[in-house]
Design a protein around this motif. Structure first.
Motif, mmCIF file in Angstrom:
data_model
loop_
_atom_site.group_PDB
_atom_site.id
_atom_site.type_symbol
_atom_site.label_atom_id
_atom_site.label_comp_id
_atom_site.label_asym_id
_atom_site.label_seq_id
_atom_site.Cartn_x
_atom_site.Cartn_y
_atom_site.Cartn_z
ATOM 1 N N GLU A 41 0.830 -1.204 0.000
ATOM 2 C CA GLU A 41 0.000 0.000 0.000
ATOM 3 C C GLU A 41 0.861 1.248 0.000
ATOM 4 O OE1 GLU A 41 -2.415 -0.685 3.393
ATOM 5 O OE2 GLU A 41 -3.875 -1.923 2.324
ATOM 6 N N GLU A 42 1.962 1.203 0.735
ATOM 7 C CA GLU A 42 2.858 2.362 0.777
ATOM 8 C C GLU A 42 3.578 2.544 -0.558
ATOM 9 O OE1 GLU A 42 6.764 3.969 3.293
ATOM 10 O OE2 GLU A 42 5.703 2.148 3.914
ATOM 11 N N SER A 43 4.083 1.466 -1.139
ATOM 12 C CA SER A 43 4.888 1.576 -2.358
ATOM 13 C C SER A 43 4.064 1.926 -3.593
ATOM 14 C CB SER A 43 5.651 0.275 -2.604
ATOM 15 O OG SER A 43 4.765 -0.793 -2.906
ATOM 16 N N THR A 44 2.754 1.623 -3.568
ATOM 17 C CA THR A 44 1.915 1.898 -4.742
ATOM 18 C C THR A 44 0.994 3.100 -4.546
ATOM 19 O OG1 THR A 44 0.192 0.347 -3.974
ATOM 20 C CG2 THR A 44 1.930 -0.540 -5.402
ATOM 21 N N ALA A 45 1.163 3.821 -3.473
ATOM 22 C CA ALA A 45 0.248 4.913 -3.133
ATOM 23 C C ALA A 45 0.166 5.970 -4.225
ATOM 24 C CB ALA A 45 0.664 5.554 -1.816
ATOM 25 N N LEU A 46 1.247 6.225 -4.924
ATOM 26 C CA LEU A 46 1.280 7.273 -5.951
ATOM 27 C C LEU A 46 1.310 6.706 -7.370
ATOM 28 C CD1 LEU A 46 3.824 9.728 -4.269
ATOM 29 C CD2 LEU A 46 1.318 9.762 -4.155
ATOM 30 N N GLU A 47 1.069 5.407 -7.504
ATOM 31 C CA GLU A 47 1.123 4.762 -8.808
ATOM 32 C C GLU A 47 -0.262 4.702 -9.453
ATOM 33 O OE1 GLU A 47 3.866 3.985 -10.202
ATOM 34 O OE2 GLU A 47 5.273 4.024 -8.518
ATOM 35 N N ARG A 48 -0.289 4.466 -10.754
ATOM 36 C CA ARG A 48 -1.553 4.249 -11.455
ATOM 37 C C ARG A 48 -2.198 2.935 -11.024
ATOM 38 N NH1 ARG A 48 -3.228 5.918 -16.380
ATOM 39 N NH2 ARG A 48 -3.375 3.745 -17.079
ATOM 40 N N HIS A 49 -1.378 1.934 -10.797
ATOM 41 C CA HIS A 49 -1.899 0.634 -10.382
ATOM 42 C C HIS A 49 -2.077 0.605 -8.870
ATOM 43 C CE1 HIS A 49 2.551 0.236 -10.175
ATOM 44 N NE2 HIS A 49 2.270 -0.358 -9.028
ATOM 45 N N THR A 50 -2.912 -0.321 -8.414
ATOM 46 C CA THR A 50 -3.121 -0.510 -6.978
ATOM 47 C C THR A 50 -3.066 -1.995 -6.645
ATOM 48 O OG1 THR A 50 -5.541 -0.638 -7.219
ATOM 49 C CG2 THR A 50 -4.582 1.544 -6.778
ATOM 50 N N VAL A 51 -2.796 -2.281 -5.382
ATOM 51 C CA VAL A 51 -2.834 -3.637 -4.855
ATOM 52 C C VAL A 51 -3.671 -3.586 -3.582
ATOM 53 C CG1 VAL A 51 -1.513 -5.625 -4.062
ATOM 54 C CG2 VAL A 51 -0.511 -4.068 -5.752
ATOM 55 N N THR A 52 -4.679 -4.434 -3.487
ATOM 56 C CA THR A 52 -5.576 -4.402 -2.338
ATOM 57 C C THR A 52 -5.805 -5.801 -1.783
ATOM 58 O OG1 THR A 52 -7.502 -4.527 -3.822
ATOM 59 C CG2 THR A 52 -6.805 -2.334 -3.115
ATOM 60 N N ALA A 53 -6.229 -5.847 -0.529
ATOM 61 C CA ALA A 53 -6.619 -7.107 0.103
ATOM 62 C C ALA A 53 -8.002 -7.506 -0.386
ATOM 63 C CB ALA A 53 -6.601 -6.968 1.614
ATOM 64 N N GLU A 54 -8.322 -8.790 -0.221
ATOM 65 C CA GLU A 54 -9.621 -9.297 -0.636
ATOM 66 C C GLU A 54 -10.293 -10.025 0.529
ATOM 67 O OE1 GLU A 54 -11.885 -9.516 -3.236
ATOM 68 O OE2 GLU A 54 -10.893 -7.692 -3.934
ATOM 69 N N LEU A 55 -11.384 -10.743 0.217
ATOM 70 C CA LEU A 55 -12.180 -11.411 1.240
ATOM 71 C C LEU A 55 -11.332 -12.341 2.106
ATOM 72 C CD1 LEU A 55 -14.902 -12.320 2.517
ATOM 73 C CD2 LEU A 55 -15.103 -13.966 0.647
ATOM 74 N N LEU A 56 -10.479 -13.148 1.478
ATOM 75 C CA LEU A 56 -9.662 -14.119 2.205
ATOM 76 C C LEU A 56 -8.216 -13.656 2.252
ATOM 77 C CD1 LEU A 56 -11.153 -17.423 0.723
ATOM 78 C CD2 LEU A 56 -11.743 -16.309 2.888
ATOM 79 N N THR A 57 -7.515 -14.041 3.303
ATOM 80 C CA THR A 57 -6.121 -13.618 3.462
ATOM 81 C C THR A 57 -5.176 -14.299 2.492
ATOM 82 O OG1 THR A 57 -5.725 -15.287 5.180
ATOM 83 C CG2 THR A 57 -6.461 -13.098 5.911
#
Length: 393
Positions: A41-57
């Motif tokens: 979350e920190e490394s992609t905060a200013l990027e066009r792409h994102t990485v997020t958590a989902e329902l399961l870990t």
């Protein structure tokens, strides 16, 4: 209830890809998303792409920015995967994608500690805990709200095509299901999922959402998870019918097919032509056939009940869409659809691996890991109609 449909550039593309986290040695799922998400979350905060958590870990989702072309959106996805690997590789975590995991079981998985997920599980209970499924979502910009539901209804006629091409969930909790896409039928057990209702206008959709919110079925429109739905806050139509794609080139191919279909329907509306739509009982049957038989399904293609092999109709559709693909600069990505038909979809490759390994589904997981790693690291092959598939598959 008034729901604003955001302004969106016509036929722009956004892609979401749900990915499994797997042990590099065994191929089993590992619930380690909470370990890697803070740094991502920190490394992609200013990027066009994102990485997020989902329902399961055991799952993360990578998302593109708004792409003028499929290639631009896919580049974002590739950049996101590169970012994820900076965290996963040192930990011995591999990435893979399919509509279901070959042998993992739901009771071994943990739910992400996030309020909306906890509420979903509280309401849906056993069915919610069984949502060990992975998919892709493709957004395409629409330039006028009045086009949204005519295009959605036209797209439902192509759900079996998209579902058959993407089918990648032939196994469930260690068993061969006999379905090409078991995910498709599992997911529709949840409320507000499955095929869209036959709404004709945006005001009818607003009334539908108002009914559900007033009665406590949903908190807002984002909780309606149809196979094809409006994404009003983005100004897009979103296809959610597909299983998770196992390689980056195949993901690009599906995005190109969705983009060109939406643009073709938009042009028909501009020229005053009525869009095709099937009876709801036909669309329901088509969805089941594609889930059961995949690329070997016969599908109903018109209101008279004409039935044709889905392979044949996919090739006819791709040929029809080729001129639009050239204009949208996704012709090479769209050509990969033909390659999927020629070499087999992911469900077929998985079954072949299992049979060659005398039913050892760990080999299926390992082949999915190899396929996933071979695709994203060879960006120049995206859309070129060929990918590296391990000899075992």
């Amino acid at each position: 209830m008034t729901i604003a449909f955001a302004t969106s550039a016509r036929s722009t593309v956004g892609i979401e890809w749900e990915l499994m986290l797997a042990d590099e040695a065994t191929g089993d799922l590992v619930g380690r998303a909470p370990e890697i998400m803070p740094a991502l979350e920190e490394s992609t905060a200013l990027e066009r792409h994102t990485v997020t958590a989902e329902l399961l870990t055991n799952t993360i989702e990578v998302t593109s920015g708004v792409g003028d072309t499929v290639a631009a959106a896919v580049d974002d996805i590739s950049d996101a995967i590169d970012a994820v690997r900076t965290q996963t590789d040192p930990l011995g975590i591999e990435l893979m994608c399919a509509g279901s995991h070959p042998f993992a079981r739901w009771f071994d998985q943990k739910v992400t500690e996030k309020t909306r997920y906890e509420k979903l599980i509280e309401r849906t209970q056993w069915w919610g805990r069984n949502m060990m499924i992975w998919g892709i979502h493709v957004h395409v910009g629409v330039d006028h709200v009045d086009k949204v539901f005519p295009i959605i209804h036209a797209l439902t006629g192509y759900i079996p095509h998209l579902q058959a091409l993407s089918a990648s969930s032939p196994f469930w909790a260690g068993e061969r299901t006999g379905y090409a896409s078991n995910r498709a039928l599992v997911f529709q057990q949840l409320p507000t999922t499955g095929l869209p209702w036959q709404l004709d206008t945006w005001s009818q959709y607003e009334n539908y959402i108002d009914d559900l919110v007033r009665t406590g079925v949903i908190a807002d429109a984002t909780e309606v998870r149809w196979d094809v739905r409006p994404a009003a806050h983005w100004g897009t139509i979103e296809i959610r019918a597909c299983d998770g794609m196992s390689t980056l080139p195949e993901l690009a191919a599906m995005a190109a097919m969705v983009q060109t279909l939406v643009e073709s329907f938009s042009r028909d509306l501009d020229e005053g032509r009525e869009l095709p739509s099937l009876q709801p009982w036909y669309t329901r049957e088509n969805k089941w056939r594609a889930a059961r038989y995949g690329l070997d399904a016969d599908v109903i293609v018109d209101r008279e009940g004409t039935q044709v092999p889905v392979r044949e109709h996919i090739r006819e559709t791709i040929e029809r869409l080729e001129p639009i693909a050239v204009e949208l600069k996704c012709a090479r990505e769209l050509a990969e659809i033909g390659a999927i038909l020629d070499r087999g979809a992911s469900y077929q490759r998985q079954v072949a691996v299992a049979e060659a390994a005398d039913g050892d589904l760990r080999e299926v997981a390992r082949s999915l890991i190899r396929e996933f790693r071979n695709g994203p690291t060879l960006r120049e092959r995206v859309g070129l109609g060929r990918i590296d598939v391990p000899p075992e598959s």
